[in-house]
Design an enzyme around this catalytic site. Structure first.
Site, PDB file in Angstrom:
ATOM      1  CG  ASP A  32      19.398  25.085  -1.243  1.00  0.00           C
ATOM      2  OD1 ASP A  32      18.608  25.605  -0.424  1.00  0.00           O
ATOM      3  OD2 ASP A  32      19.010  24.392  -2.206  1.00  0.00           O
ATOM      4  N   GLY A  35      16.888  25.193   5.823  1.00  0.00           N
ATOM      5  CA  GLY A  35      15.573  24.780   6.314  1.00  0.00           C
ATOM      6  C   GLY A  35      15.517  23.278   6.523  1.00  0.00           C
ATOM      7  CD1 TRP A  37      22.238  20.777   9.134  1.00  0.00           C
ATOM      8  CD2 TRP A  37      21.118  22.058  10.591  1.00  0.00           C
ATOM      9  NE1 TRP A  37      22.913  20.735  10.332  1.00  0.00           N
ATOM     10  CE2 TRP A  37      22.249  21.519  11.248  1.00  0.00           C
ATOM     11  CE3 TRP A  37      20.262  22.897  11.311  1.00  0.00           C
ATOM     12  CZ2 TRP A  37      22.545  21.791  12.580  1.00  0.00           C
ATOM     13  CZ3 TRP A  37      20.550  23.162  12.639  1.00  0.00           C
ATOM     14  CH2 TRP A  37      21.683  22.610  13.258  1.00  0.00           C
ATOM     15  CG  HIS A  49      17.857  30.831   7.791  1.00  0.00           C
ATOM     16  ND1 HIS A  49      18.204  30.314   6.568  1.00  0.00           N
ATOM     17  CD2 HIS A  49      16.511  30.997   7.749  1.00  0.00           C
ATOM     18  CE1 HIS A  49      17.116  30.162   5.825  1.00  0.00           C
ATOM     19  NE2 HIS A  49      16.074  30.560   6.527  1.00  0.00           N
ATOM     20  CB  SER A  77      17.595  34.901  -4.273  1.00  0.00           C
ATOM     21  OG  SER A  77      16.271  34.513  -3.999  1.00  0.00           O
ATOM     22  CD  GLU A  79      14.308  35.383  -8.074  1.00  0.00           C
ATOM     23  OE1 GLU A  79      15.419  35.161  -7.543  1.00  0.00           O
ATOM     24  OE2 GLU A  79      14.165  36.156  -9.043  1.00  0.00           O
ATOM     25  NE  ARG A  83      13.212  31.335   1.119  1.00  0.00           N
ATOM     26  CZ  ARG A  83      14.096  30.404   1.412  1.00  0.00           C
ATOM     27  NH1 ARG A  83      14.470  30.223   2.661  1.00  0.00           N
ATOM     28  NH2 ARG A  83      14.624  29.647   0.476  1.00  0.00           N
ATOM     29  CG  LEU A 143      38.312  35.814   0.681  1.00  0.00           C
ATOM     30  CD1 LEU A 143      38.418  34.834  -0.477  1.00  0.00           C
ATOM     31  CD2 LEU A 143      37.672  35.130   1.892  1.00  0.00           C
ATOM     32  NE  ARG A 206      16.077  24.605  -7.786  1.00  0.00           N
ATOM     33  CZ  ARG A 206      15.674  23.492  -7.183  1.00  0.00           C
ATOM     34  NH1 ARG A 206      15.703  22.340  -7.840  1.00  0.00           N
ATOM     35  NH2 ARG A 206      15.246  23.512  -5.938  1.00  0.00           N
ATOM     36  CG  LEU A 207      23.435  27.704 -12.194  1.00  0.00           C
ATOM     37  CD1 LEU A 207      23.956  28.327 -13.477  1.00  0.00           C
ATOM     38  CD2 LEU A 207      24.523  27.746 -11.124  1.00  0.00           C
TER      39      LEU A 207
HETATM   40  C1  FPP Z   1      18.927  28.531   1.701  1.00  0.00           C
HETATM   41  O1  FPP Z   1      18.382  27.644   2.631  1.00  0.00           O
HETATM   42  C2  FPP Z   1      19.560  29.656   2.332  1.00  0.00           C
HETATM   43  C3  FPP Z   1      19.110  30.935   2.239  1.00  0.00           C
HETATM   44  C4  FPP Z   1      17.885  31.351   1.558  1.00  0.00           C
HETATM   45  C5  FPP Z   1      19.797  32.028   2.839  1.00  0.00           C
HETATM   46  C6  FPP Z   1      21.255  31.810   3.110  1.00  0.00           C
HETATM   47  C7  FPP Z   1      21.510  32.479   4.357  1.00  0.00           C
HETATM   48  C8  FPP Z   1      22.434  32.129   5.271  1.00  0.00           C
HETATM   49  C9  FPP Z   1      23.436  31.067   5.102  1.00  0.00           C
HETATM   50  C10 FPP Z   1      22.469  32.807   6.546  1.00  0.00           C
HETATM   51  C11 FPP Z   1      22.437  34.274   6.408  1.00  0.00           C
HETATM   52  C12 FPP Z   1      23.743  34.845   5.995  1.00  0.00           C
HETATM   53  C13 FPP Z   1      23.846  36.158   5.820  1.00  0.00           C
HETATM   54  C14 FPP Z   1      25.163  36.810   5.559  1.00  0.00           C
HETATM   55  C15 FPP Z   1      22.636  36.968   5.871  1.00  0.00           C
HETATM   56  P1  FPP Z   1      16.840  27.365   2.544  1.00  0.00           P
HETATM   57  O2  FPP Z   1      16.171  28.188   3.575  1.00  0.00           O
HETATM   58  O3  FPP Z   1      16.335  27.594   1.169  1.00  0.00           O
HETATM   59  O4  FPP Z   1      16.800  25.858   2.916  1.00  0.00           O
HETATM   60  P2  FPP Z   1      15.735  24.785   2.422  1.00  0.00           P
HETATM   61  O5  FPP Z   1      15.781  24.759   0.930  1.00  0.00           O
HETATM   62  O6  FPP Z   1      16.226  23.537   3.055  1.00  0.00           O
HETATM   63  O7  FPP Z   1      14.393  25.228   2.965  1.00  0.00           O
END
Ligand code: FPP
Length: 258
Positions: A32, A35, A37, A49, A77, A79, A83, A143, A206-207
């Site tokens: 998480d 965005g 970052w 991302h 996810s 959900e 987006r 792994l 949270r999960l």
């Molecule tokens: C959460 O950050 C991250 C995600 C919803 C997607 C995770 C995806 C990656 C790490 C890259 C893609 C990897 C693959 C294998 C497809 P967020 O966007 O919710 O961040 P924020 O809460 O700060 O907005």
């Protein structure tokens, strides 16, 4: 775990007093904060991302070196479909690129790739890539990288319940036979042990519909850094935190399960 892998990076994880080397068998990560970052640097979310994929590569390498058997990552996810379409396109594109670019290296590193989640709603080319990753790496015994893609735990549990209902309706099973074991056996990857520890980055605690069934006795570790900044040291420090916990599984026994 091989001696080579142990000496590469695990020495500082040895319990004080020289007891057996102890890393969790199964680590799951909610990646998480991509965005946030990006926002903190005035960059588009996509850049967060993209850097998140780099952090993922680091995490896979570190997990393999540390002798972790299973690494499950929450990549998209159920959900996340809410987006904006452009972000969904970006995330799908990153998955495509990740598999096309990294699959050979994962395979050469003896990583087995497994996918959990619903594949029905995904574009056909993505389904084929996911299948290719699983097929190519099926016999690898290093792994296991479990990619949760289009995954939601409630959906997974409902799907298992539906399968049981079909068996009851067909007269193959009595309602009294519905036990946690039987439901668990109908989840996406019933052969994979429950996560010992679930790590979530970005400081959120949270999960978010991730592995709700399997998390019954997982230790939860929340780290305050955003996912693109996650590195080997952050993984080792999360594992140290896990090792300080006493796992009792509802009983009185000392920590086990790693
Ligand atoms: C959460 O950050 C991250 C995600 C919803 C997607 C995770 C995806 C990656 C790490 C890259 C893609 C990897 C693959 C294998 C497809 P967020 O966007 O919710 O961040 P924020 O809460 O700060 O907005």
């Amino acid at each position: 775990m091989s001696d080579a892998a142990r000496s590469r990076s695990g020495a500082d994880l040895l319990p004080q007093g020289g007891g057996p080397f102890e890393v969790p068998r199964h680590v799951a990560i909610i990646m998480d904060g991509n965005g946030r970052w990006a926002a903190a640097r005035g960059l588009p979310r996509f850049e967060g991302h993209r850097r998140g994929v780099e952090a993922l590569r680091r995490a896979v390498r570190a997990a393999g070196d540390l002798g972790i058997s299973f690494l499950t990552i929450f990549s998209f996810s159920s959900e996340n479909w809410s987006r904006p379409p452009s972000e969904i396109t970006d995330l799908m594109g990153l998955l495509r690129r990740f598999i096309r670019k990294d699959l050979a290296e994962l395979h050469n590193s003896n990583v087995r790739v497994r996918i959990i989640g619903e594949r029905d709603d995904l574009d056909r080319d993505i389904c084929l890539l996911l299948q290719e990753a699983e097929d190519l790496t099926r016999d690898n015994d290093g792994l296991t990288l479990v990619v949760a893609f289009n995954y939601g735990a409630r959906q997974e549990i409902a799907r298992a319940a539906r399968q049981l209902a079909v068996e009851v309706a067909a007269g193959r099973l009595s309602p009294n036979d519905i036990t946690p074991d039987r439901l668990g056996a109908r989840l996406h990857a019933p052969d994979i042990p429950d996560p010992d520890v679930i790590i979530r980055t970005s400081g959120e605690q949270r999960l978010s519909n991730f592995l709700l069934w399997q998390a019954a006795y997982s230790e939860l570790v929340f780290v305050p850094i955003n996912w693109p900044d996650f590195d080997r040291a952050a993984l080792e420090s999360a594992i140290e935190e896990y090792r300080r916990r006493e796992r009792r599984f509802g009983g009185l026994a000392a920590k086990t399960g790693s």
